[in-house]
Design a protein around this motif. Structure first.
Motif, PDB file in Angstrom:
ATOM      1  N   HIS A  60      56.791   1.185 -43.879  1.00  0.00           N
ATOM      2  CA  HIS A  60      57.088   0.915 -42.482  1.00  0.00           C
ATOM      3  C   HIS A  60      57.687   2.161 -41.839  1.00  0.00           C
ATOM      4  CE1 HIS A  60      56.251  -3.288 -43.049  1.00  0.00           C
ATOM      5  NE2 HIS A  60      57.090  -3.323 -44.074  1.00  0.00           N
ATOM      6  N   PRO A  61      56.838   3.129 -41.494  1.00  0.00           N
ATOM      7  CA  PRO A  61      57.390   4.358 -40.923  1.00  0.00           C
ATOM      8  C   PRO A  61      58.022   4.082 -39.558  1.00  0.00           C
ATOM      9  CG  PRO A  61      55.010   4.343 -40.726  1.00  0.00           C
ATOM     10  CD  PRO A  61      55.392   3.147 -41.551  1.00  0.00           C
ATOM     11  N   VAL A  62      59.072   4.825 -39.280  1.00  0.00           N
ATOM     12  CA  VAL A  62      59.752   4.693 -38.001  1.00  0.00           C
ATOM     13  C   VAL A  62      58.931   5.440 -36.957  1.00  0.00           C
ATOM     14  CG1 VAL A  62      61.841   5.204 -36.724  1.00  0.00           C
ATOM     15  CG2 VAL A  62      61.982   4.541 -39.131  1.00  0.00           C
ATOM     16  N   ARG A  63      58.531   4.724 -35.927  1.00  0.00           N
ATOM     17  CA  ARG A  63      57.751   5.347 -34.863  1.00  0.00           C
ATOM     18  C   ARG A  63      58.613   5.470 -33.630  1.00  0.00           C
ATOM     19  NH1 ARG A  63      52.497   2.836 -33.234  1.00  0.00           N
ATOM     20  NH2 ARG A  63      53.814   1.048 -32.905  1.00  0.00           N
ATOM     21  N   SER A  64      58.434   6.574 -32.944  1.00  0.00           N
ATOM     22  CA  SER A  64      59.172   6.704 -31.693  1.00  0.00           C
ATOM     23  C   SER A  64      58.506   5.825 -30.638  1.00  0.00           C
ATOM     24  CB  SER A  64      59.182   8.162 -31.228  1.00  0.00           C
ATOM     25  OG  SER A  64      57.874   8.567 -30.896  1.00  0.00           O
ATOM     26  N   ASP A  65      59.305   5.330 -29.741  1.00  0.00           N
ATOM     27  CA  ASP A  65      58.784   4.485 -28.668  1.00  0.00           C
ATOM     28  C   ASP A  65      58.212   5.399 -27.592  1.00  0.00           C
ATOM     29  OD1 ASP A  65      58.169   2.353 -27.092  1.00  0.00           O
ATOM     30  OD2 ASP A  65      60.197   2.093 -26.325  1.00  0.00           O
ATOM     31  N   ASN A  66      56.915   5.622 -27.647  1.00  0.00           N
ATOM     32  CA  ASN A  66      56.289   6.565 -26.727  1.00  0.00           C
ATOM     33  C   ASN A  66      55.606   5.862 -25.558  1.00  0.00           C
ATOM     34  OD1 ASN A  66      54.136   5.458 -28.043  1.00  0.00           O
ATOM     35  ND2 ASN A  66      53.376   7.368 -28.905  1.00  0.00           N
ATOM     36  N   ARG A  67      56.107   4.687 -25.205  1.00  0.00           N
ATOM     37  CA  ARG A  67      55.526   3.964 -24.075  1.00  0.00           C
ATOM     38  C   ARG A  67      56.084   4.429 -22.742  1.00  0.00           C
ATOM     39  NH1 ARG A  67      56.686  -1.928 -26.148  1.00  0.00           N
ATOM     40  NH2 ARG A  67      58.523  -0.784 -26.812  1.00  0.00           N
ATOM     41  N   LEU A  68      57.196   5.145 -22.751  1.00  0.00           N
ATOM     42  CA  LEU A  68      57.811   5.591 -21.501  1.00  0.00           C
ATOM     43  C   LEU A  68      56.892   6.505 -20.680  1.00  0.00           C
ATOM     44  CD1 LEU A  68      60.339   5.041 -19.932  1.00  0.00           C
ATOM     45  CD2 LEU A  68      61.401   6.999 -21.029  1.00  0.00           C
ATOM     46  N   PRO A  69      56.209   7.482 -21.290  1.00  0.00           N
ATOM     47  CA  PRO A  69      55.258   8.269 -20.493  1.00  0.00           C
ATOM     48  C   PRO A  69      54.147   7.408 -19.886  1.00  0.00           C
ATOM     49  CG  PRO A  69      55.761   9.431 -22.511  1.00  0.00           C
ATOM     50  CD  PRO A  69      56.381   8.064 -22.623  1.00  0.00           C
ATOM     51  N   LEU A  70      53.750   6.364 -20.584  1.00  0.00           N
ATOM     52  CA  LEU A  70      52.723   5.477 -20.030  1.00  0.00           C
ATOM     53  C   LEU A  70      53.257   4.692 -18.832  1.00  0.00           C
ATOM     54  CD1 LEU A  70      51.040   4.155 -23.298  1.00  0.00           C
ATOM     55  CD2 LEU A  70      50.249   5.963 -21.750  1.00  0.00           C
ATOM     56  N   LEU A  71      54.529   4.297 -18.883  1.00  0.00           N
ATOM     57  CA  LEU A  71      55.148   3.630 -17.744  1.00  0.00           C
ATOM     58  C   LEU A  71      55.211   4.579 -16.544  1.00  0.00           C
ATOM     59  CD1 LEU A  71      56.727   1.318 -16.391  1.00  0.00           C
ATOM     60  CD2 LEU A  71      58.802   2.309 -17.404  1.00  0.00           C
ATOM     61  N   VAL A  72      55.625   5.819 -16.796  1.00  0.00           N
ATOM     62  CA  VAL A  72      55.676   6.808 -15.717  1.00  0.00           C
ATOM     63  C   VAL A  72      54.277   7.020 -15.150  1.00  0.00           C
ATOM     64  CG1 VAL A  72      56.179   9.214 -15.156  1.00  0.00           C
ATOM     65  CG2 VAL A  72      57.730   7.940 -16.636  1.00  0.00           C
ATOM     66  N   ALA A  73      53.288   7.131 -16.015  1.00  0.00           N
ATOM     67  CA  ALA A  73      51.911   7.318 -15.555  1.00  0.00           C
ATOM     68  C   ALA A  73      51.450   6.136 -14.700  1.00  0.00           C
ATOM     69  CB  ALA A  73      50.980   7.497 -16.751  1.00  0.00           C
ATOM     70  N   ALA A  74      51.806   4.936 -15.110  1.00  0.00           N
ATOM     71  CA  ALA A  74      51.421   3.749 -14.340  1.00  0.00           C
ATOM     72  C   ALA A  74      52.090   3.752 -12.966  1.00  0.00           C
ATOM     73  CB  ALA A  74      51.786   2.486 -15.102  1.00  0.00           C
ATOM     74  N   LEU A  75      53.373   4.096 -12.913  1.00  0.00           N
ATOM     75  CA  LEU A  75      54.074   4.128 -11.624  1.00  0.00           C
ATOM     76  C   LEU A  75      53.514   5.213 -10.703  1.00  0.00           C
ATOM     77  CD1 LEU A  75      57.741   3.547 -12.842  1.00  0.00           C
ATOM     78  CD2 LEU A  75      56.255   1.926 -11.645  1.00  0.00           C
ATOM     79  N   VAL A  76      53.215   6.375 -11.261  1.00  0.00           N
ATOM     80  CA  VAL A  76      52.617   7.450 -10.448  1.00  0.00           C
ATOM     81  C   VAL A  76      51.229   7.025  -9.988  1.00  0.00           C
ATOM     82  CG1 VAL A  76      51.801   9.843 -10.491  1.00  0.00           C
ATOM     83  CG2 VAL A  76      53.996   9.268 -11.527  1.00  0.00           C
ATOM     84  N   GLY A  77      50.492   6.330 -10.847  1.00  0.00           N
ATOM     85  CA  GLY A  77      49.181   5.813 -10.448  1.00  0.00           C
ATOM     86  C   GLY A  77      49.293   4.810  -9.309  1.00  0.00           C
ATOM     87  N   VAL A  78      50.326   3.964  -9.352  1.00  0.00           N
ATOM     88  CA  VAL A  78      50.562   3.009  -8.260  1.00  0.00           C
ATOM     89  C   VAL A  78      50.834   3.767  -6.963  1.00  0.00           C
ATOM     90  CG1 VAL A  78      52.218   1.293  -7.395  1.00  0.00           C
ATOM     91  CG2 VAL A  78      51.283   1.084  -9.696  1.00  0.00           C
ATOM     92  N   GLU A  79      51.635   4.823  -7.038  1.00  0.00           N
ATOM     93  CA  GLU A  79      51.906   5.628  -5.842  1.00  0.00           C
ATOM     94  C   GLU A  79      50.612   6.226  -5.280  1.00  0.00           C
ATOM     95  OE1 GLU A  79      56.434   7.180  -6.764  1.00  0.00           O
ATOM     96  OE2 GLU A  79      54.744   8.439  -7.339  1.00  0.00           O
ATOM     97  N   GLY A  80      49.757   6.714  -6.171  1.00  0.00           N
ATOM     98  CA  GLY A  80      48.482   7.269  -5.728  1.00  0.00           C
ATOM     99  C   GLY A  80      47.588   6.241  -5.066  1.00  0.00           C
ATOM    100  N   VAL A  81      47.528   5.058  -5.651  1.00  0.00           N
ATOM    101  CA  VAL A  81      46.708   3.982  -5.074  1.00  0.00           C
ATOM    102  C   VAL A  81      47.264   3.546  -3.724  1.00  0.00           C
ATOM    103  CG1 VAL A  81      45.999   1.573  -5.408  1.00  0.00           C
ATOM    104  CG2 VAL A  81      45.789   3.213  -7.282  1.00  0.00           C
ATOM    105  N   ILE A  82      48.591   3.460  -3.620  1.00  0.00           N
ATOM    106  CA  ILE A  82      49.206   3.093  -2.344  1.00  0.00           C
ATOM    107  C   ILE A  82      48.823   4.107  -1.261  1.00  0.00           C
ATOM    108  CG2 ILE A  82      51.421   2.952  -1.124  1.00  0.00           C
ATOM    109  CD1 ILE A  82      52.556   1.622  -3.660  1.00  0.00           C
ATOM    110  N   LEU A  83      48.839   5.385  -1.616  1.00  0.00           N
ATOM    111  CA  LEU A  83      48.455   6.404  -0.640  1.00  0.00           C
ATOM    112  C   LEU A  83      46.984   6.278  -0.238  1.00  0.00           C
ATOM    113  CD1 LEU A  83      50.352   9.634  -1.647  1.00  0.00           C
ATOM    114  CD2 LEU A  83      50.349   8.521   0.566  1.00  0.00           C
ATOM    115  N   LEU A  84      46.122   5.976  -1.184  1.00  0.00           N
ATOM    116  CA  LEU A  84      44.704   5.822  -0.852  1.00  0.00           C
ATOM    117  C   LEU A  84      44.470   4.599   0.034  1.00  0.00           C
ATOM    118  CD1 LEU A  84      43.054   6.819  -4.252  1.00  0.00           C
ATOM    119  CD2 LEU A  84      43.196   8.170  -2.150  1.00  0.00           C
ATOM    120  N   VAL A  85      45.189   3.523  -0.235  1.00  0.00           N
ATOM    121  CA  VAL A  85      45.083   2.330   0.622  1.00  0.00           C
ATOM    122  C   VAL A  85      45.612   2.649   2.023  1.00  0.00           C
ATOM    123  CG1 VAL A  85      45.971  -0.016   0.964  1.00  0.00           C
ATOM    124  CG2 VAL A  85      45.117   0.683  -1.274  1.00  0.00           C
TER     125      VAL A  85
END
Length: 138
Positions: free
Chosen positions: A9-34
Motif C-alpha cells: 500500500h504505497p503512500v500516494r500524494s493527493d494530487n487532485r488539487l491541480p485538477l480542482l484548480v484546472a476545473a475552476l479556471v475552466g469554469v472561468e473560461g466558460v463563463i467568459l465565453l458565455v
C-alpha cells in the motif's frame, strides 16, 4: 505496520488539487465565453448603435476565455507556464469583482471575488507549485 504492508500500500500524494484548480479556471473560461455570446447577441439586438463597443468587448472576452481554457488544460497536465497567466487573471478578475460587488448586481461581484480568491490562493499553494514544477515544458 510492517515493511511488507508498506510495499503493498504505497503512500500516494493527493494530487487532485491541480485538477480542482484546472476545473475552476475552466469554469472561468466558460463563463467568459458565455458572456461573450451574450455581448454579441445584445450588441446586434441593440437599437442604440452600440455595435462596435459590444463586439470589441465580446472579442476580448473570447480571447481571454480561450486563453483560460488553454491554461486550465495546462494546469491539469501540470505545466509550469500556467501559474503566471492564471494568477494574473485572478488579480484582474478581483479588480473587476470589487466594484461590481457594490453595485445592484452585487452577487456577481461576490462570485467573481470568491472565485478569484480561491483560485489565486490555490495556484500559489505549495502543492500546486510542487506538482507543476516537476514536469518538463512541452
Amino acid at each position: 505496520m510492517s515493511a511488507a504492508s508498506d510495499k503493498t500500500h504505497p503512500v500516494r500524494s493527493d494530487n487532485r488539487l491541480p485538477l480542482l484548480v484546472a476545473a475552476l479556471v475552466g469554469v472561468e473560461g466558460v463563463i467568459l465565453l458565455v458572456a461573450a455570446i451574450f455581448l454579441l447577441v445584445e450588441s446586434v439586438r441593440s437599437d442604440q448603435g452600440n455595435l462596435a463597443p459590444g463586439m470589441s468587448m465580446a472579442a476580448i472576452a473570447i480571447v481571454v476565455g480561450v486563453g483560460l481554457l488553454i491554461c486550465a488544460h495546462g494546469v491539469a497536465h501540470r505545466r509550469r507556464w500556467t501559474r503566471g497567466p492564471v494568477l494574473t487573471w485572478q488579480f484582474l478578475q478581483a479588480g473587476v469583482g470589487m466594484p461590481v460587488s457594490t453595485s445592484q448586481a452585487w452577487w456577481v461581484g461576490v462570485i467573481l471575488l470568491a472565485l478569484s480568491i480561491v483560485v489565486g490562493v490555490l495556484i500559489v499553494g505549495r502543492q500546486v507549485i510542487t506538482e507543476t514544477s516537476g514536469r518538463p515544458e512541452v
